[in-house]
Design an enzyme around this catalytic site. Sequence first.
Site, PDB file in Angstrom:
ATOM      1  N   GLY A   1     -20.596  29.445  55.972  1.00  0.00           N
ATOM      2  CA  GLY A   1     -21.886  29.587  56.645  1.00  0.00           C
ATOM      3  C   GLY A   1     -21.783  30.405  57.921  1.00  0.00           C
TER       4      GLY A   1
ATOM      5  CB  CYS B   1     -26.249  22.518  57.385  1.00  0.00           C
ATOM      6  SG  CYS B   1     -24.670  21.950  58.032  1.00  0.00           S
TER       7      CYS B   1
ATOM      8  CB  THR C   1     -22.857  17.449  51.888  1.00  0.00           C
ATOM      9  OG1 THR C   1     -23.435  17.945  53.091  1.00  0.00           O
ATOM     10  CG2 THR C   1     -21.669  18.305  51.510  1.00  0.00           C
TER      11      THR C   1
HETATM   12  C1  LIG Z   1     -15.697  21.300  54.303  1.00  0.00           C
HETATM   13  C2  LIG Z   1     -17.046  21.720  53.791  1.00  0.00           C
HETATM   14  C3  LIG Z   1     -17.771  22.709  54.469  1.00  0.00           C
HETATM   15  C4  LIG Z   1     -19.026  23.112  54.016  1.00  0.00           C
HETATM   16  N1  LIG Z   1     -19.700  24.100  54.684  1.00  0.00           N
HETATM   17  C5  LIG Z   1     -20.903  24.540  54.205  1.00  0.00           C
HETATM   18  C6  LIG Z   1     -21.594  25.627  54.834  1.00  0.00           C
HETATM   19  O1  LIG Z   1     -21.099  26.234  55.802  1.00  0.00           O
HETATM   20  N2  LIG Z   1     -22.793  26.014  54.326  1.00  0.00           N
HETATM   21  C7  LIG Z   1     -23.349  25.388  53.225  1.00  0.00           C
HETATM   22  O2  LIG Z   1     -24.428  25.774  52.794  1.00  0.00           O
HETATM   23  N3  LIG Z   1     -22.695  24.383  52.594  1.00  0.00           N
HETATM   24  C8  LIG Z   1     -21.499  23.935  53.066  1.00  0.00           C
HETATM   25  N4  LIG Z   1     -20.842  22.905  52.413  1.00  0.00           N
HETATM   26  C9  LIG Z   1     -21.444  22.302  51.210  1.00  0.00           C
HETATM   27  C10 LIG Z   1     -20.863  22.906  49.926  1.00  0.00           C
HETATM   28  O3  LIG Z   1     -21.135  24.296  49.855  1.00  0.00           O
HETATM   29  C11 LIG Z   1     -21.439  22.210  48.670  1.00  0.00           C
HETATM   30  O4  LIG Z   1     -22.841  22.359  48.657  1.00  0.00           O
HETATM   31  C12 LIG Z   1     -21.108  20.726  48.624  1.00  0.00           C
HETATM   32  O5  LIG Z   1     -19.842  20.476  49.160  1.00  0.00           O
HETATM   33  C13 LIG Z   1     -21.186  20.147  47.210  1.00  0.00           C
HETATM   34  O6  LIG Z   1     -20.230  20.710  46.349  1.00  0.00           O
HETATM   35  P1  LIG Z   1     -18.755  20.071  46.054  1.00  0.00           P
HETATM   36  O7  LIG Z   1     -18.978  18.605  45.742  1.00  0.00           O
HETATM   37  O8  LIG Z   1     -18.223  20.844  44.905  1.00  0.00           O
HETATM   38  O9  LIG Z   1     -17.977  20.248  47.296  1.00  0.00           O
HETATM   39  C14 LIG Z   1     -19.587  22.493  52.859  1.00  0.00           C
HETATM   40  C15 LIG Z   1     -18.854  21.511  52.184  1.00  0.00           C
HETATM   41  C16 LIG Z   1     -17.597  21.114  52.621  1.00  0.00           C
HETATM   42  C17 LIG Z   1     -16.843  20.056  51.859  1.00  0.00           C
END
Ligand SMILES: Cc1cc2nc3c(=O)[nH]c(=O)nc-3n(C[C@H](O)[C@H](O)[C@H](O)COP(=O)(O)O)c2cc1C
Lengths: 303, 270
Positions: free
Chosen positions: A47, A131, A194
């Site tokens: 992001g 976010c 999340t």
């Molecule tokens: C450490 C971390 C950092 C993240 N940073 C961002 C971000 O900067 N922008 C965003 O839109 N989502 C961010 N997310 C969310 C992920 O892009 C994703 O939507 C979410 O983790 C669900 O997918 P997953 O279960 O495969 O991780 C972040 C997730 C994690 C775990």
Amino acid sequence: MRVNLAVNVGGIIMKNPVTTASGTFGYGPEYGRIIDLNRLGAIVVKGTTLSARQGNPTPRIAETPSGMLNAIGLQNPGVDKFISEALPFLRNYQLPVIVNISGDTVEDYHKLAGILDRAQGVGGIEVNISCPNVKKGGLQFGSDPDSAGEVIRAVRRATSLPVIAKLSPNVTSIAAVAEKVAEAGADALSMINTLLGMAIDIKSRRPVLGNIMGGLSGPAVRPVAVRAVWQVYRAVKLPIIGMGGITCAEDALEFIMAGATAVAVGTANFVNPRATIDIIDGLEKFMLENNIKDINEIIGIAQ
Amino acid sequence: MIYCHKFRILKNEETIPGHRLMIVDAPGISAAAVPGQFLHLRCSDSTDPLLRRPVSIHRVERDKGLAHMLYRVAGRGTALLAGKMPGEYLDVMGPLGKGFTLPLPGERVAVVGGGIGAAPLFFLVEELIRECPPNNMVSFFLGAASASQLPPASVLHSPGLEVHTATDDGSAGYHGTVTALLESRIDSGPAGFDRIYACGPAPMLRSLVRMAGSLGIPGQVSLEERMGCGVGACLSCACKIKDRSADGFLYKHACTDGPVFDMREVYYES
Ligand SMILES: Cc1cc2nc3c(=O)[nH]c(=O)nc-3n(C[C@H](O)[C@H](O)[C@H](O)COP(=O)(O)O)c2cc1C
Ligand SMILES: Cc1cc2nc3c(=O)[nH]c(=O)nc-3n(C[C@H](O)[C@H](O)[C@H](O)COP(=O)(O)OP(=O)(O)OC[C@H]3O[C@@H](n4cnc5c(N)ncnc54)[C@H](O)[C@@H]3O)c2cc1C
Ligand code: FES
């Protein structure tokens, strides 16, 4: 038999439906030392905001059952440094680069989209209106359908690049938000960000995370994410990038059958740095075994 | 080169109470690793516990292609590690992070380990002995809660090496902290040091960094922070590093910028 894995996500042509989830894959070089980035369908980078952000105090993560909480707080060097320092590396690869943006105000989103529109080598903009880890902006836009629409309209005015609205699961009706951002001109949707959560350390009697609350991700959230994709697929006609707890090809297929055109791999990268590649190979194998010539045949097939 | 696959476990046994030594057959890792680097271990094939666990490289046997880890059984992940049998395979990612930089010729070096923080310093001491003498004098200071918790330094055979121990309860060596022991050695005259390397619990490092700063002795410390990816992608493992910005610090990342940092760069709130 040769199978077709290529998909079109709102104008972004991906050679296969697998991309990375923002914030879990850095800017490319981090995992580029372990996997061949050229195999990915696309890359979604960390992001980015208008000016640099320090991020939240530590601890920034906490492990939870089959998942994790994170409160990174959008640490990033700002859009100008992103363009001058991170983007040149990605221009060496043959894959669409999708830049995830966040702002405190509608004006921030508008400016960011304009700046990225003029940068060379950006394939699309993913608008993070979901976010949970920053005080202002983010979720505040994503949880109200009208403000979500307003942000997307501002981004749409500033760019001709494909615009992807990233939706939050922390809402009463995700379909209602999807309808508003579709009206506002989004080319595609991605979901889910999340889920807001927290954990307490019973020894210190304090919240584990420095930021108190954080976003839950990983396999624990997958059923919530599959449900969100299913509901939104019925509500709007836009292509969907599905994510939330995807670890293997079988998980990815659940999302595709629920209605996702593409999938993003997030937390699973931390556990298995080759997760994206394993999923691409696994999808192809599944198609061969099940006589599916084109991945597009099974998008939303469970509906 | 970052290796990421399953390596065969050759040994996994208790050395001191609550601590285990694991040896894996990993020629690539043992050849490439430098002291201070770590390995990121997957403790189970299931999704619970989900994340990898960072563990330092304790020693390497390059001629045999072996990597050693010394770990404290601290919680669920390390308890699962403790249950692995020789002959089983372990999913290892590494070597990761930036290690220690070696001293200048002739410098007198103090290597200071508190508790399980001593683990990566064995590799460092062995490398110092191999790379530096006869010009460098190396003193290894080891601190633990009690005598039974001290990792045996007898594995480090070298005539030039001095080993000093400290325990909180006085059951072995100096009665007090390892930082106080080092300070007492410096106070008592000839045993001055030109460079300090340290790893241990955060409060120990904090007082050590303060002491080294006031004495004007340069050095490096290895910091610990919770990790996700281990490769700089998730930004979890943030450490405060001094900076001229308004905050006085910026966040660097233990897994890629560290875990080893210059003592003078580490930012502590006053
Ligand atoms: C450490 C971390 C950092 C993240 N940073 C961002 C971000 O900067 N922008 C965003 O839109 N989502 C961010 N997310 C969310 C992920 O892009 C994703 O939507 C979410 O983790 C669900 O997918 P997953 O279960 O495969 O991780 C972040 C997730 C994690 C775990
Ligand atoms: C660079 C580095 C090198 C390390 N080297 C060693 C070593 O050589 N030997 C050794 O015994 N330990 C070492 N540690 C600490 C080790 O990583 C933790 O003890 C271990 O992660 C605990 O996991 P657990 O599941 O047993 O404990 P739990 O408390 O159940 O773990 C829960 C979560 O917190 C994290 N966590 C808990 N304690 C720590 C800690 N001290 N540092 C970072 N994360 C932690 C875990 O990784 C996990 O995500 C090192 C840590 C770092 C960052
Ligand atoms: S552990 Fe992910 S950035 Fe350090």
